[in-house]
Design a protein around this motif. Structure first.
Motif, short mmCIF file in Angstrom:
data_model
loop_
_atom_site.label_atom_id
_atom_site.label_comp_id
_atom_site.label_asym_id
_atom_site.label_seq_id
_atom_site.Cartn_x
_atom_site.Cartn_y
_atom_site.Cartn_z
N THR A 94 1.14 -1.23 0.23
CA THR A 94 0.08 0.00 0.18
C THR A 94 1.07 1.29 -0.13
O THR A 94 0.65 2.21 -0.49
CB THR A 94 -1.06 -0.49 1.16
OG1 THR A 94 0.08 0.08 2.53
CG2 THR A 94 -1.93 -1.22 1.39
N SER B 25 4.17 9.86 1.64
CA SER B 25 3.48 9.07 2.98
C SER B 25 3.67 9.65 4.37
O SER B 25 4.17 9.43 4.84
CB SER B 25 3.48 7.48 2.60
OG SER B 25 2.61 7.40 3.30
N SER C 299 1.62 10.04 7.99
CA SER C 299 0.71 9.30 9.32
C SER C 299 -0.19 10.87 10.10
O SER C 299 1.14 11.69 10.39
CB SER C 299 1.25 8.83 10.45
OG SER C 299 1.64 7.18 9.87
N GLU D 8 0.03 11.21 0.70
CA GLU D 8 -0.70 10.16 0.96
C GLU D 8 -0.79 10.62 2.45
O GLU D 8 0.35 10.86 3.03
CB GLU D 8 -0.54 8.79 1.11
CG GLU D 8 -1.28 8.23 0.88
CD GLU D 8 -0.89 6.07 1.60
OE1 GLU D 8 -1.17 6.04 0.96
OE2 GLU D 8 -0.11 6.47 2.24
N TYR E 190 -2.66 9.04 6.11
CA TYR E 190 -2.89 7.59 6.73
C TYR E 190 -3.18 7.59 8.78
O TYR E 190 -2.72 9.52 8.92
CB TYR E 190 -1.74 6.18 7.11
CG TYR E 190 -2.70 5.57 7.98
CD1 TYR E 190 -3.66 4.50 7.85
CD2 TYR E 190 -1.73 5.24 9.72
CE1 TYR E 190 -3.95 3.75 8.08
CE2 TYR E 190 -2.24 4.39 9.86
CZ TYR E 190 -3.53 3.81 9.56
OH TYR E 190 -3.63 2.45 10.51
N SER F 140 -8.91 8.39 -2.45
CA SER F 140 -9.41 6.49 -1.99
C SER F 140 -9.22 5.40 -2.71
O SER F 140 -10.07 5.64 -3.60
CB SER F 140 -9.70 7.23 -0.90
OG SER F 140 -11.19 7.23 -1.12
N ARG G 266 -6.64 5.96 4.11
CA ARG G 266 -6.07 6.03 4.08
C ARG G 266 -6.05 6.83 2.66
O ARG G 266 -7.06 6.49 2.28
CB ARG G 266 -4.28 5.78 3.16
CG ARG G 266 -4.07 5.28 4.06
CD ARG G 266 -2.66 4.17 3.29
NE ARG G 266 -2.34 2.94 3.86
CZ ARG G 266 -0.78 3.27 4.64
NH1 ARG G 266 -0.72 4.04 4.75
NH2 ARG G 266 -0.33 2.02 5.15
N THR H 42 -4.67 9.63 -0.21
CA THR H 42 -3.96 10.51 -1.23
C THR H 42 -4.74 11.50 -1.90
O THR H 42 -5.22 11.60 -2.57
CB THR H 42 -3.46 9.29 -2.36
OG1 THR H 42 -3.17 8.45 -2.48
CG2 THR H 42 -2.67 10.43 -2.99
#
Length: 191
Positions: free
Chosen positions: A23, A31, A33, A90, A92, A118, A151, A153
């Motif tokens: 992923t 990416s 968090s 992205e 998360y 998504s 998640r 993007t």
């Protein structure tokens, strides 16, 4: 018994790594968090791509985004006399909050389009910018819903005939953003 526990731990680690590798976006899409970037400027942690000489439209599906970004050239610096560029990232949601605000700021910008991709939903698009009806008075950006464990993007397209300073990008809880913007608006209107 110790060896069985070690084997189970090693298998769990391998499954976790394999699941995250499938992923994880590539180098074109940073990416993050949400718990790590909450209220932090991430503009120096993402890659920018020039749209100045490109007439291609952004894709409508997440699976096409990386291929489209690969057709663009790297964007090194913003021209104060007008520019058009894009950034993809992205996020998360590793928190329990669902309402977030994507907040690009730092310069006057005519148009900022934020596309939200998504896996399970069609792309959604929001526009913000100078002279447009913004979700928050005197502030660019938009609220997005991202559920815990989900998640998304984001593709942000910046276009303007002028830029006074580099753009900063912050993702913050929507309720916190609203309170901040209300306070800033009062100060702005009193000044």
């Amino acid at each position: 018994m110790k060896q069985v526990k070690l084997l189970i731990g090693l298998l769990t680690l391998c499954i976790f790594i394999a699941a995250n590798a499938s992923t994880a976006p590539n180098d074109n899409i940073a990416s993050f968090s949400l718990s790590v970037i909450n209220n932090q400027n991430i503009s120096n942690k993402v890659s920018y791509f020039s749209l100045k000489d490109s007439s291609s439209l952004p894709p409508s599906q997440l699976g096409q985004l990386d291929t489209w970004l690969q057709t663009l050239t790297s964007h090194q610096s913003t021209s104060v006399m007008g520019d058009r560029y894009v950034v993809a990232l992205e996020i998360y949601n590793d928190t329990q909050l669902t309402e977030w605000f994507i907040y690009p700021y730092g310069s006057v910008v005519q148009s900022i389009e934020i596309l939200s991709f998504s896996v399970d939903n069609p792309v959604s698009s929001f526009k913000s910018g100078h002279g447009l009806k913004n979700q928050q008075d005197f502030h660019y950006g938009n609220k997005i819903a991202i559920f815990p464990g989900q998640r998304k993007t984001l593709l942000m397209i910046f276009e303007s005939e002028y830029f006074f300073a580099p753009i900063k990008i912050v993702v913050k809880p929507h309720a916190q953003a609203e309170k901040l913007f209300q306070s800033e608006n009062v100060i702005l209107l009193i000044s």
